[in-house]
Design a protein around this motif. Structure first.
Motif, PDB file in Angstrom:
ATOM      1  N   MET A 157       0.833  -1.200   0.000  1.00  0.00           N
ATOM      2  CA  MET A 157       0.000   0.000   0.000  1.00  0.00           C
ATOM      3  C   MET A 157       0.865   1.247   0.000  1.00  0.00           C
ATOM      4  O   MET A 157       2.004   1.243   0.484  1.00  0.00           O
ATOM      5  N   GLY A 158       0.302   2.324  -0.543  1.00  0.00           N
ATOM      6  CA  GLY A 158       0.949   3.618  -0.505  1.00  0.00           C
ATOM      7  C   GLY A 158       0.392   4.451   0.630  1.00  0.00           C
ATOM      8  O   GLY A 158       0.222   3.963   1.750  1.00  0.00           O
ATOM      9  N   HIS A 159       0.034   5.694   0.318  1.00  0.00           N
ATOM     10  CA  HIS A 159      -0.417   6.632   1.353  1.00  0.00           C
ATOM     11  C   HIS A 159      -1.925   6.494   1.511  1.00  0.00           C
ATOM     12  O   HIS A 159      -2.713   7.257   0.941  1.00  0.00           O
ATOM     13  N   ALA A 160      -2.331   5.500   2.275  1.00  0.00           N
ATOM     14  CA  ALA A 160      -3.753   5.202   2.431  1.00  0.00           C
ATOM     15  C   ALA A 160      -3.966   4.448   3.725  1.00  0.00           C
ATOM     16  O   ALA A 160      -3.022   3.921   4.335  1.00  0.00           O
ATOM     17  N   LEU A 161      -5.228   4.409   4.139  1.00  0.00           N
ATOM     18  CA  LEU A 161      -5.601   3.641   5.323  1.00  0.00           C
ATOM     19  C   LEU A 161      -5.688   2.173   4.934  1.00  0.00           C
ATOM     20  O   LEU A 161      -6.400   1.807   3.998  1.00  0.00           O
ATOM     21  N   GLY A 162      -4.959   1.329   5.628  1.00  0.00           N
ATOM     22  CA  GLY A 162      -4.922  -0.090   5.303  1.00  0.00           C
ATOM     23  C   GLY A 162      -6.251  -0.778   5.536  1.00  0.00           C
ATOM     24  O   GLY A 162      -7.053  -0.366   6.387  1.00  0.00           O
ATOM     25  N   ASN A 163      -6.503  -1.833   4.782  1.00  0.00           N
ATOM     26  CA  ASN A 163      -7.744  -2.601   4.911  1.00  0.00           C
ATOM     27  C   ASN A 163      -7.860  -3.178   6.320  1.00  0.00           C
ATOM     28  O   ASN A 163      -6.962  -3.854   6.802  1.00  0.00           O
ATOM     29  N   GLY A 164      -8.983  -2.876   6.975  1.00  0.00           N
ATOM     30  CA  GLY A 164      -9.207  -3.373   8.326  1.00  0.00           C
ATOM     31  C   GLY A 164      -8.561  -2.531   9.419  1.00  0.00           C
ATOM     32  O   GLY A 164      -8.647  -2.888  10.599  1.00  0.00           O
ATOM     33  N   GLN A 165      -7.931  -1.418   9.061  1.00  0.00           N
ATOM     34  CA  GLN A 165      -7.227  -0.621  10.066  1.00  0.00           C
ATOM     35  C   GLN A 165      -8.177   0.003  11.081  1.00  0.00           C
ATOM     36  O   GLN A 165      -7.835   0.119  12.258  1.00  0.00           O
ATOM     37  N   ASN A 166      -9.383   0.392  10.659  1.00  0.00           N
ATOM     38  CA  ASN A 166     -10.341   0.947  11.625  1.00  0.00           C
ATOM     39  C   ASN A 166     -10.737  -0.084  12.667  1.00  0.00           C
ATOM     40  O   ASN A 166     -10.881   0.241  13.855  1.00  0.00           O
ATOM     41  N   ARG A 167     -10.909  -1.327  12.243  1.00  0.00           N
ATOM     42  CA  ARG A 167     -11.241  -2.360  13.234  1.00  0.00           C
ATOM     43  C   ARG A 167     -10.078  -2.566  14.202  1.00  0.00           C
ATOM     44  O   ARG A 167     -10.284  -2.726  15.412  1.00  0.00           O
ATOM     45  N   LYS A 168      -8.861  -2.555  13.683  1.00  0.00           N
ATOM     46  CA  LYS A 168      -7.695  -2.705  14.564  1.00  0.00           C
ATOM     47  C   LYS A 168      -7.615  -1.539  15.542  1.00  0.00           C
ATOM     48  O   LYS A 168      -7.246  -1.720  16.708  1.00  0.00           O
ATOM     49  N   ALA A 169      -7.958  -0.341  15.070  1.00  0.00           N
ATOM     50  CA  ALA A 169      -7.966   0.816  15.960  1.00  0.00           C
ATOM     51  C   ALA A 169      -9.012   0.648  17.055  1.00  0.00           C
ATOM     52  O   ALA A 169      -8.757   0.953  18.237  1.00  0.00           O
ATOM     53  N   TYR A 170     -10.201   0.164  16.678  1.00  0.00           N
ATOM     54  CA  TYR A 170     -11.251  -0.071  17.670  1.00  0.00           C
ATOM     55  C   TYR A 170     -10.803  -1.104  18.704  1.00  0.00           C
ATOM     56  O   TYR A 170     -10.968  -0.905  19.912  1.00  0.00           O
ATOM     57  N   GLU A 171     -10.225  -2.196  18.240  1.00  0.00           N
ATOM     58  CA  GLU A 171      -9.769  -3.239  19.159  1.00  0.00           C
ATOM     59  C   GLU A 171      -8.673  -2.715  20.084  1.00  0.00           C
ATOM     60  O   GLU A 171      -8.617  -3.059  21.267  1.00  0.00           O
ATOM     61  N   PHE A 172      -7.796  -1.883  19.541  1.00  0.00           N
ATOM     62  CA  PHE A 172      -6.737  -1.260  20.332  1.00  0.00           C
ATOM     63  C   PHE A 172      -7.333  -0.393  21.443  1.00  0.00           C
ATOM     64  O   PHE A 172      -6.965  -0.511  22.620  1.00  0.00           O
TER      65      PHE A 172
END
Length: 314
Positions: free
Chosen positions: A294-309
């Protein structure tokens, strides 16, 4: 070890030299005093299609600039004194629209999403400047740490945390900061300078290893490079000013949990720059999500990882 593994391993071992000036701590001690005292703000509830409470929450910056933001509360059945995410947007962006943050409300978080002054939202910029600048915002005041644009947006970001924590629906012990690109850099610098932050999510953050970025990246630091091209005798001043806001020089102040992300093909916020800051963090609880293709973008599933964090920290 294949080429991808070797690349990632080398980044975890990448150490950048500090560019901190001798008066770095003194500068921030003095600068943070500009946020002392109460923060004037007003809150206006709005009617929207969303089935939850949406308000415009506008506070006054240290220089009098009104900073606009959306203040959003989760639905009534899950509302308590709730955790809050203060969200900072990327360069050229804005606070967006209230519905952009609906997923965080459904996860039980309140959201305060603010404009970064002078960019693509409703918020202006009253900060003075004593020298010219190139197009964009980055080079405003770039010859003087006291006038620098980064100083103003950092103080705004810190005030936003305080204003959000004062709202009666918010549990001030559960405040998070989050952002992508420019917003990721603001999330990290506020985690370094605020005592109210419980954890930080910094996706492909900017404001990291800026001496490397001005030479190599296609980020907003190109504006600084253009400025130095016009005024080549100002290079040393520019680099010194940027150093006061570079996360690599403030990373030892970051002890709260941090979740970062990086794209190995990112030419804007380059992997070396991000890892240079990440590897210096003093947080004992830090995670880097690496997206090799990936380049300069939000990775797939990153919002879920943020929520879990964040949920884990609650």
């Amino acid at each position: 070890m294949n080429a991808i593994e070797k690349r990632i391993d080398s980044l975890y071992h990448y150490i950048a030299d500090s560019t901190a000036q001798p008066d770095l701590d003194q500068f921030w001690e003095q600068t943070l005093r500009l946020n002392d005292g109460g923060v004037p703000y007003r809150r206006e509830e709005l009617q929207t299609p969303m089935q939850t409470e949406v308000s415009k929450l506008i506070f006054e910056a240290h220089d009098g600039t009104p900073i606009h933001g959306w203040y959003l509360l989760p639905p009534q059945p899950i509302r308590k004194p709730c955790p809050c995410i203060v969200i900072y947007h990327g360069y050229h962006g804005s606070k967006g629209a209230p519905e952009d943050f609906a997923h965080w409300l459904l996860m039980g978080f309140a959201v305060y999403a603010i404009d970064v002054r002078g960019q693509g939202g409703e918020t202006g910029n009253l900060a003075p400047q004593s020298f010219g600048m190139t197009s964009g915002w980055l080079t405003q005041g770039i010859l003087d740490k006291h006038e620098c644009y980064y100083k103003h947006i950092t103080l705004d970001a810190l005030r936003a945390i305080r204003v959000a924590a004062e709202q009666p629906e918010i549990d001030e012990e559960r405040m998070f900061v989050m952002g992508t690109s420019q917003g990721g850099g603001l999330a990290l610098i506020t985690a370094a300078l605020s005592t109210q932050v419980r954890g930080a999510v910094a996706n492909v953050p900017n404001m990291c290893h800026m001496d490397f970025g001005i030479l190599n990246s296609t980020s907003s630091l190109q504006e600084a490079a253009k400025f130095v091209t016009i005024f080549p005798d100002k290079l040393e001043q520019v680099m010194q000013t940027l150093s006061y806001f570079d996360i690599i020089n403030l990373a030892d102040r970051i002890t709260v949990p941090v979740l970062c992300s990086v794209g190995l093909k990112d030419l804007i916020c380059m992997p070396e720059a991000i890892f240079a800051a990440y590897n210096r963090l003093h947080s004992k609880d830090k995670t880097m999500e690496v997206y090799p293709f990936m380049g300069h973008a939000l990775g797939n599933g990153q919002n879920r990882k943020a929520y879990e964090f964040m949920k884990r920290l609650l």
